[in-house]
Write a protein that holds these residues in place. Sequence first.
Motif, mmCIF file in Angstrom:
data_model
loop_
_atom_site.group_PDB
_atom_site.id
_atom_site.type_symbol
_atom_site.label_atom_id
_atom_site.label_comp_id
_atom_site.label_asym_id
_atom_site.label_seq_id
_atom_site.Cartn_x
_atom_site.Cartn_y
_atom_site.Cartn_z
ATOM 1 N N GLY A 1 0.668 -1.431 0.115
ATOM 2 C CA GLY A 1 0.097 -0.127 -0.117
ATOM 3 C C GLY A 1 1.036 1.144 -0.143
ATOM 4 N N PRO A 2 0.091 2.595 -0.448
ATOM 5 C CA PRO A 2 1.215 3.824 -0.630
ATOM 6 C C PRO A 2 1.761 4.235 1.138
ATOM 7 C CG PRO A 2 -1.188 4.427 -0.837
ATOM 8 C CD PRO A 2 -1.273 2.513 -0.339
ATOM 9 N N SER A 3 2.957 4.750 1.199
ATOM 10 C CA SER A 3 3.343 5.122 2.326
ATOM 11 C C SER A 3 1.997 6.153 3.048
ATOM 12 C CB SER A 3 4.590 6.342 2.041
ATOM 13 O OG SER A 3 5.630 5.655 1.339
ATOM 14 N N GLY A 4 2.127 5.917 4.892
ATOM 15 C CA GLY A 4 1.226 6.262 5.566
ATOM 16 C C GLY A 4 -0.261 5.649 5.734
ATOM 17 N N CYS A 5 -0.214 4.551 4.729
ATOM 18 C CA CYS A 5 -1.517 3.907 4.980
ATOM 19 C C CYS A 5 -1.569 2.875 6.356
ATOM 20 C CB CYS A 5 -2.091 2.971 3.970
ATOM 21 S SG CYS A 5 -0.488 1.336 3.451
ATOM 22 N N GLY A 6 -0.733 2.954 7.343
ATOM 23 C CA GLY A 6 -0.963 2.051 8.285
ATOM 24 C C GLY A 6 -0.299 0.620 8.861
ATOM 25 N N LYS A 7 0.554 0.513 7.179
ATOM 26 C CA LYS A 7 0.836 -1.102 7.365
ATOM 27 C C LYS A 7 1.623 -1.201 8.291
ATOM 28 C CE LYS A 7 3.024 0.072 3.350
ATOM 29 N NZ LYS A 7 2.666 0.787 3.314
ATOM 30 N N THR A 8 2.660 -0.222 9.178
ATOM 31 C CA THR A 8 3.724 -0.372 10.286
ATOM 32 C C THR A 8 2.773 -0.108 11.173
ATOM 33 O OG1 THR A 8 5.477 0.521 9.030
ATOM 34 C CG2 THR A 8 5.577 0.243 11.827
ATOM 35 N N THR A 9 1.712 0.252 11.517
ATOM 36 C CA THR A 9 0.824 0.467 12.760
ATOM 37 C C THR A 9 0.383 -0.939 12.941
ATOM 38 O OG1 THR A 9 0.326 2.876 12.679
ATOM 39 C CG2 THR A 9 -1.436 1.829 13.697
ATOM 40 N N LEU A 10 -0.149 -1.681 11.535
ATOM 41 C CA LEU A 10 -0.633 -2.957 11.848
ATOM 42 C C LEU A 10 0.543 -4.337 12.877
ATOM 43 C CD1 LEU A 10 -2.859 -4.817 11.762
ATOM 44 C CD2 LEU A 10 -2.669 -4.903 8.776
ATOM 45 N N LEU A 11 1.940 -4.189 11.886
ATOM 46 C CA LEU A 11 2.667 -5.207 12.058
ATOM 47 C C LEU A 11 2.664 -4.985 13.694
ATOM 48 C CD1 LEU A 11 2.299 -5.906 9.700
ATOM 49 C CD2 LEU A 11 5.133 -6.214 9.694
ATOM 50 N N ARG A 12 2.736 -3.384 14.476
ATOM 51 C CA ARG A 12 3.017 -3.170 15.800
ATOM 52 C C ARG A 12 2.165 -3.339 16.555
ATOM 53 N NH1 ARG A 12 6.716 0.833 16.762
ATOM 54 N NH2 ARG A 12 6.059 1.368 18.847
ATOM 55 N N ILE A 13 0.550 -3.791 15.715
ATOM 56 C CA ILE A 13 -0.282 -4.252 17.118
ATOM 57 C C ILE A 13 -0.126 -5.726 17.269
ATOM 58 C CG2 ILE A 13 -2.812 -4.234 16.977
ATOM 59 C CD1 ILE A 13 -2.939 -1.503 15.600
ATOM 60 N N LEU A 14 -0.001 -6.201 15.928
ATOM 61 C CA LEU A 14 0.309 -7.148 16.211
ATOM 62 C C LEU A 14 1.282 -7.938 17.169
ATOM 63 C CD1 LEU A 14 -0.323 -8.523 12.127
ATOM 64 C CD2 LEU A 14 -1.500 -8.924 14.211
ATOM 65 N N ALA A 15 2.254 -7.195 16.723
ATOM 66 C CA ALA A 15 3.905 -7.648 17.880
ATOM 67 C C ALA A 15 3.210 -7.323 19.635
ATOM 68 C CB ALA A 15 4.863 -6.880 17.252
ATOM 69 N N GLY A 16 2.205 -6.553 19.717
ATOM 70 C CA GLY A 16 1.498 -5.960 21.187
ATOM 71 C C GLY A 16 2.748 -4.583 21.288
ATOM 72 N N LEU A 17 3.401 -4.134 20.563
ATOM 73 C CA LEU A 17 3.942 -2.549 20.661
ATOM 74 C C LEU A 17 3.171 -1.176 20.568
ATOM 75 C CD1 LEU A 17 7.365 -3.214 18.237
ATOM 76 C CD2 LEU A 17 7.000 -3.441 20.405
ATOM 77 N N GLU A 18 1.750 -1.888 19.785
ATOM 78 C CA GLU A 18 0.823 -0.925 19.749
ATOM 79 C C GLU A 18 -0.384 -1.728 20.342
ATOM 80 O OE1 GLU A 18 0.547 2.660 19.210
ATOM 81 O OE2 GLU A 18 2.677 2.689 17.887
ATOM 82 N N THR A 19 -1.796 -0.805 20.561
ATOM 83 C CA THR A 19 -3.024 -1.019 20.898
ATOM 84 C C THR A 19 -4.078 -1.042 19.826
ATOM 85 O OG1 THR A 19 -2.143 -1.700 23.526
ATOM 86 C CG2 THR A 19 -4.887 -1.647 22.942
ATOM 87 N N GLN A 20 -4.936 -1.904 19.630
ATOM 88 C CA GLN A 20 -5.711 -1.069 18.776
ATOM 89 C C GLN A 20 -6.841 -0.210 19.055
ATOM 90 O OE1 GLN A 20 -5.417 -4.514 19.619
ATOM 91 N NE2 GLN A 20 -7.790 -5.177 19.531
ATOM 92 N N SER A 21 -7.445 0.683 18.651
ATOM 93 C CA SER A 21 -8.541 1.567 19.482
ATOM 94 C C SER A 21 -9.806 0.822 19.113
ATOM 95 C CB SER A 21 -8.826 3.088 18.480
ATOM 96 O OG SER A 21 -7.690 3.390 18.885
ATOM 97 N N ALA A 22 -10.172 -0.008 18.244
ATOM 98 C CA ALA A 22 -11.486 -1.206 17.841
ATOM 99 C C ALA A 22 -11.470 -2.273 17.448
ATOM 100 C CB ALA A 22 -12.594 0.392 17.973
ATOM 101 N N GLY A 23 -12.221 -2.796 17.773
ATOM 102 C CA GLY A 23 -12.252 -3.942 16.698
ATOM 103 C C GLY A 23 -11.312 -5.398 18.082
ATOM 104 N N GLU A 24 -11.163 -6.474 17.112
ATOM 105 C CA GLU A 24 -10.821 -7.541 17.704
ATOM 106 C C GLU A 24 -9.440 -8.224 17.277
ATOM 107 O OE1 GLU A 24 -12.956 -11.873 19.272
ATOM 108 O OE2 GLU A 24 -13.619 -10.720 18.031
ATOM 109 N N LEU A 25 -8.586 -8.108 18.269
ATOM 110 C CA LEU A 25 -7.671 -9.292 17.257
ATOM 111 C C LEU A 25 -6.693 -10.240 18.142
ATOM 112 C CD1 LEU A 25 -4.482 -9.684 16.517
ATOM 113 C CD2 LEU A 25 -3.288 -7.803 17.888
ATOM 114 N N LYS A 26 -7.062 -11.546 17.416
ATOM 115 C CA LYS A 26 -6.873 -12.949 18.255
ATOM 116 C C LYS A 26 -5.820 -13.636 17.106
ATOM 117 C CE LYS A 26 -12.333 -14.386 19.183
ATOM 118 N NZ LYS A 26 -12.680 -15.403 19.093
ATOM 119 N N ILE A 27 -4.990 -14.427 18.186
ATOM 120 C CA ILE A 27 -3.728 -14.308 17.730
ATOM 121 C C ILE A 27 -4.049 -16.264 18.607
ATOM 122 C CG2 ILE A 27 -0.952 -15.124 17.416
ATOM 123 C CD1 ILE A 27 -0.567 -12.133 17.666
#
Length: 257
Positions: free
Chosen positions: A41-67
């Motif tokens: 995706g284009p720069s700034g589209c949140g790709k890294t933010t998504l990986l950081r949430i999956l890594a436990g480095l960020e917390t989502q504001s809404a929604g559900e994450l299951k690993i």
Amino acid sequence: MKPKIELRGLTKVFVKKTGSVTALEDISLNVGEGEFVCLVGPSGCGKTTLLRILAGLETQSAGELKIHAEQSARPLQSMVFQEKGILPWMTVRDNVSFGLEMRKAPKSVIAEQTAYYLEKTGLSKFAHLYPSELSGGMKQRVSIARAFANDPEILLMDEPFAALDEQNKFILQEELLSIWSETRKTVLFITHSIDEALMLSDRILLMSAQPGKIIQEVRIDRPRPRKIEEIRKDPELAGQFVDIWKHLQQEVQKTRK
């Protein structure tokens, strides 16, 4: 395919003094056990933010994450960055063994795993060197060797080859796929390179401009390894390349309006 990662309606909003910014909006996806998935995706589209949430480095504001973690002593995930993940005061060998040392693995396991992945990534004869003595490509080999040596269930890779020249990039892509084919880790891989995504992945997820959403999925139904010349000559893969390129062009244009 058994799901390893499940996201449902995941949203991330960053709140600042000047207002709020929605980085990710309503992300829903499954990533299967042992699947190799690329995010494009284009720069700034949140790709890294998504990986950081999956890594436990960020917390989502809404929604559900299951690993879906295994009941084992293995770590859940490891993240590989662009040349930012290795420790400059440690040798190559110590960097590769770092994760194993931190979780107090048996010394025999540390020695065996470290030696194996140093060999697999062509670093055995450089094991005594420090990062300042290494090229960019060799630093990334250290990052990959450390990630696999730590034996995580999931590998999160944030443009690990973006800063490399084309020759080193192709070599490391082949090394990564060779190790992945043995281990069958679940991999989520960010890239801006369409060629790289077509060479590596089972699926490519195309993201929109900010706020980031997954708007299209591209399945790559070709055996690995895939060579760049095969991608360019194969009519279906060449067509997928053009479609992805058009998608990126459209999304980049949105960011300029």
